[in-house]
Motif scaffolding. Structure first.
Motif, PDB file in Angstrom:
ATOM      1  N   VAL A   1      19.837  62.750  47.942  1.00  0.00           N
ATOM      2  CA  VAL A   1      19.150  62.485  46.669  1.00  0.00           C
ATOM      3  C   VAL A   1      18.959  63.770  45.866  1.00  0.00           C
ATOM      4  O   VAL A   1      19.376  63.859  44.707  1.00  0.00           O
ATOM      5  N   ALA A   2      18.306  64.771  46.497  1.00  0.00           N
ATOM      6  CA  ALA A   2      17.937  65.980  45.765  1.00  0.00           C
ATOM      7  C   ALA A   2      19.115  66.902  45.482  1.00  0.00           C
ATOM      8  O   ALA A   2      18.970  67.875  44.734  1.00  0.00           O
ATOM      9  N   THR A   3      20.274  66.627  46.063  1.00  0.00           N
ATOM     10  CA  THR A   3      21.434  67.476  45.798  1.00  0.00           C
ATOM     11  C   THR A   3      22.613  66.668  45.268  1.00  0.00           C
ATOM     12  O   THR A   3      23.049  66.875  44.130  1.00  0.00           O
ATOM     13  N   VAL A   4      23.135  65.746  46.077  1.00  0.00           N
ATOM     14  CA  VAL A   4      24.313  64.980  45.644  1.00  0.00           C
ATOM     15  C   VAL A   4      24.014  64.182  44.371  1.00  0.00           C
ATOM     16  O   VAL A   4      24.673  64.343  43.338  1.00  0.00           O
ATOM     17  N   ALA A   5      23.003  63.310  44.435  1.00  0.00           N
ATOM     18  CA  ALA A   5      22.662  62.491  43.267  1.00  0.00           C
ATOM     19  C   ALA A   5      22.187  63.355  42.107  1.00  0.00           C
ATOM     20  O   ALA A   5      22.508  63.081  40.936  1.00  0.00           O
ATOM     21  N   ALA A   6      21.427  64.412  42.411  1.00  0.00           N
ATOM     22  CA  ALA A   6      20.884  65.270  41.356  1.00  0.00           C
ATOM     23  C   ALA A   6      21.992  65.977  40.578  1.00  0.00           C
ATOM     24  O   ALA A   6      21.989  65.994  39.345  1.00  0.00           O
ATOM     25  N   TYR A   7      22.946  66.572  41.283  1.00  0.00           N
ATOM     26  CA  TYR A   7      24.029  67.279  40.605  1.00  0.00           C
ATOM     27  C   TYR A   7      24.949  66.313  39.854  1.00  0.00           C
ATOM     28  O   TYR A   7      25.400  66.608  38.746  1.00  0.00           O
ATOM     29  N   LEU A   8      25.242  65.166  40.455  1.00  0.00           N
ATOM     30  CA  LEU A   8      26.130  64.206  39.796  1.00  0.00           C
ATOM     31  C   LEU A   8      25.529  63.729  38.479  1.00  0.00           C
ATOM     32  O   LEU A   8      26.183  63.749  37.426  1.00  0.00           O
ATOM     33  N   THR A   9      24.283  63.287  38.511  1.00  0.00           N
ATOM     34  CA  THR A   9      23.640  62.809  37.287  1.00  0.00           C
ATOM     35  C   THR A   9      23.387  63.955  36.312  1.00  0.00           C
ATOM     36  O   THR A   9      23.471  63.769  35.098  1.00  0.00           O
ATOM     37  N   GLY A  10      23.105  65.148  36.843  1.00  0.00           N
ATOM     38  CA  GLY A  10      22.824  66.287  35.968  1.00  0.00           C
ATOM     39  C   GLY A  10      24.020  66.711  35.145  1.00  0.00           C
ATOM     40  O   GLY A  10      23.914  66.925  33.934  1.00  0.00           O
ATOM     41  N   VAL A  11      25.187  66.828  35.783  1.00  0.00           N
ATOM     42  CA  VAL A  11      26.385  67.258  35.059  1.00  0.00           C
ATOM     43  C   VAL A  11      26.806  66.214  34.021  1.00  0.00           C
ATOM     44  O   VAL A  11      27.168  66.542  32.890  1.00  0.00           O
ATOM     45  N   ILE A  12      26.720  64.943  34.398  1.00  0.00           N
ATOM     46  CA  ILE A  12      27.068  63.880  33.448  1.00  0.00           C
ATOM     47  C   ILE A  12      26.109  63.896  32.265  1.00  0.00           C
ATOM     48  O   ILE A  12      26.513  63.705  31.111  1.00  0.00           O
ATOM     49  N   THR A  13      24.830  64.160  32.532  1.00  0.00           N
ATOM     50  CA  THR A  13      23.833  64.224  31.458  1.00  0.00           C
ATOM     51  C   THR A  13      24.148  65.334  30.477  1.00  0.00           C
ATOM     52  O   THR A  13      24.057  65.148  29.256  1.00  0.00           O
ATOM     53  N   VAL A  14      24.505  66.515  30.995  1.00  0.00           N
ATOM     54  CA  VAL A  14      24.832  67.639  30.114  1.00  0.00           C
ATOM     55  C   VAL A  14      25.974  67.270  29.176  1.00  0.00           C
ATOM     56  O   VAL A  14      25.967  67.581  27.985  1.00  0.00           O
ATOM     57  N   ARG A  15      26.979  66.574  29.714  1.00  0.00           N
ATOM     58  CA  ARG A  15      28.136  66.218  28.898  1.00  0.00           C
ATOM     59  C   ARG A  15      27.785  65.157  27.851  1.00  0.00           C
ATOM     60  O   ARG A  15      28.418  65.088  26.808  1.00  0.00           O
ATOM     61  N   MET A  16      26.788  64.338  28.130  1.00  0.00           N
ATOM     62  CA  MET A  16      26.404  63.291  27.187  1.00  0.00           C
ATOM     63  C   MET A  16      25.424  63.786  26.126  1.00  0.00           C
ATOM     64  O   MET A  16      25.453  63.343  24.980  1.00  0.00           O
ATOM     65  N   LEU A  17      24.547  64.711  26.506  1.00  0.00           N
ATOM     66  CA  LEU A  17      23.491  65.133  25.592  1.00  0.00           C
ATOM     67  C   LEU A  17      23.768  66.462  24.906  1.00  0.00           C
ATOM     68  O   LEU A  17      23.250  66.697  23.824  1.00  0.00           O
ATOM     69  N   SER A  18      24.526  67.343  25.517  1.00  0.00           N
ATOM     70  CA  SER A  18      24.770  68.735  25.117  1.00  0.00           C
ATOM     71  C   SER A  18      23.902  69.640  25.979  1.00  0.00           C
ATOM     72  O   SER A  18      22.821  69.239  26.425  1.00  0.00           O
ATOM     73  N   PRO A  19      24.353  70.879  26.242  1.00  0.00           N
ATOM     74  CA  PRO A  19      23.621  71.775  27.140  1.00  0.00           C
ATOM     75  C   PRO A  19      22.202  72.075  26.687  1.00  0.00           C
ATOM     76  O   PRO A  19      21.280  72.099  27.489  1.00  0.00           O
TER      77      PRO A  19
END
Length: 344
Positions: A244-262
């Motif tokens: 949760v705190a690593t696999v899910a966190a990094y996956l959702t985090g990187v996708i979020t950056v690409r959707m929202l902007s850095p």
């Protein structure tokens, strides 16, 4: 002229991006409440970090094999993500904790959103919205209240420098997460799953040298740890940290950056500290003061203001320097239809 007509589905895309950002903040923020019982049970903080990154790297090993073409197409991106976004943040942060209070180190690390804003404005030379700037100020100020930065404050130049190093590495996380999102120089866009998988693999290798896990007390993992008076299997806590705190966190985090902007995702990520503090209150019995609650509300307000901002992209120009309209393939969550032609 730019097409100013509404982008179909843009509000829904923004809502989805914000939901992913909140999920990422929750996942990252949940690492502390699981790691602290393990540390109190006898594991060194750096060993917990190594278990976290190495375990996640093993889980994502099939993805790394599937996207092995990235080793040829984007070696620099993978190396940078592994060194900065994974190993660098962890190593600098834990080194800073050995010299300065946790609250101070956390606050300095979360200066990253302001640094991201500076990167976008002065390095990429892209204009930033006033809302994003206001959101940064509110989020950083509120975060200072959440971590009660004034408690036990003392000046240690090296400790502050190490914490600033963690902040700079976190900037690398946001910038590199966005860097591979578009095709450049004839190369295809880097798949975020592959970037994360190889980033964690590289980070695990680096942290193996730093943490030296062969000196770890492995017997702790076979026992239990105390979570506010409740015994929990150490392997269950480790599973939460890895999955949760690593696999899910990094996956959702990187996708979020690409959707929202850095810059926007960076401000929303400040919620991680608020979530971590609230979870510690609920699960570990670490009570919050009125000032911390007020600070959390301010961080939420700053994140809300920032996520409503629309990053501005410079218009494309023809050979004579005149602005021309360029239609993008898929709209980003911010609803901007103009092409992002800035250097990434």
């Amino acid at each position: 002229m730019h097409d100013t007509s509404p982008v179909p589905g843009a509000p829904r895309a923004r809502t989805s991006a914000l939901a992913l950002a909140l999920l990422s903040a929750f996942a990252f923020g949940g690492s502390g409440v699981a790691a602290k019982p393990l540390i109190e049970a006898g594991l060194e903080p750096l060993h917990v970090t190594w278990l976290r990154v190495a375990g996640a790297a093993l889980v994502l090993l099939p993805l790394a094999w599937r996207h092995r073409n990235l080793l040829r197409e984007r070696p620099g991106l993978l190396l940078g993500f592994g060194l900065l976004a994974v190993a660098g943040v962890q190593a600098f942060y834990f080194a800073a904790l050995s010299r300065i209070p946790v609250g101070v180190a956390l606050l300095i690390e979360y200066l990253a959103p302001a640094l991201v804003l500076g990167w976008v404005r002065f390095v990429q030379r892209r204009p930033v919205t006033r809302a994003a700037a206001v959101g940064v100020v509110l989020a950083v100020g509120g975060l200072g209240c959440v971590v009660e930065v004034w408690s036990g404050l003392r000046f240690d130049a090296l400790g502050l420098a190490l914490a600033l190093g963690a902040a700079c590495c976190q900037v690398g996380y946001f910038v590199l997460s966005d860097h591979g999102s578009e095709s450049t120089d004839g190369r295809p866009a880097a798949d975020p799953l592959g970037v994360i998988a190889y980033g964690l693999l590289i980070g695990a290798v680096v942290l193996t040298v730093v943490a030296r896990p062969w000196n770890m007390d492995w017997s702790v993992l076979g026992g239990t740890a105390e979570m506010d008076g409740t015994s929990v299997r150490a392997l269950v806590l480790l599973g939460w940290i890895v999955l949760v705190a690593t696999v899910a966190a990094y996956l959702t985090g990187v996708i979020t950056v690409r959707m929202l902007s850095p810059q926007v995702a960076g401000v929303v990520a400040c919620l991680e500290a608020v979530i971590a503090t609230v979870l510690a209150w609920v699960l570990l019995g670490e009570h919050l003061s009125a000032v911390q609650l007020a600070g959390g509300a301010i961080v939420l307000l700053g994140a809300f203001i920032a996520q409503r901002s629309t990053p501005k992209a410079p218009p494309a120009r023809d050979e004579e320097g005149r602005a021309v309209a360029v239609a993008s393939g898929e709209p980003r969550a911010d609803g901007d239809r103009s092409a992002d032609v800035s250097a990434r």
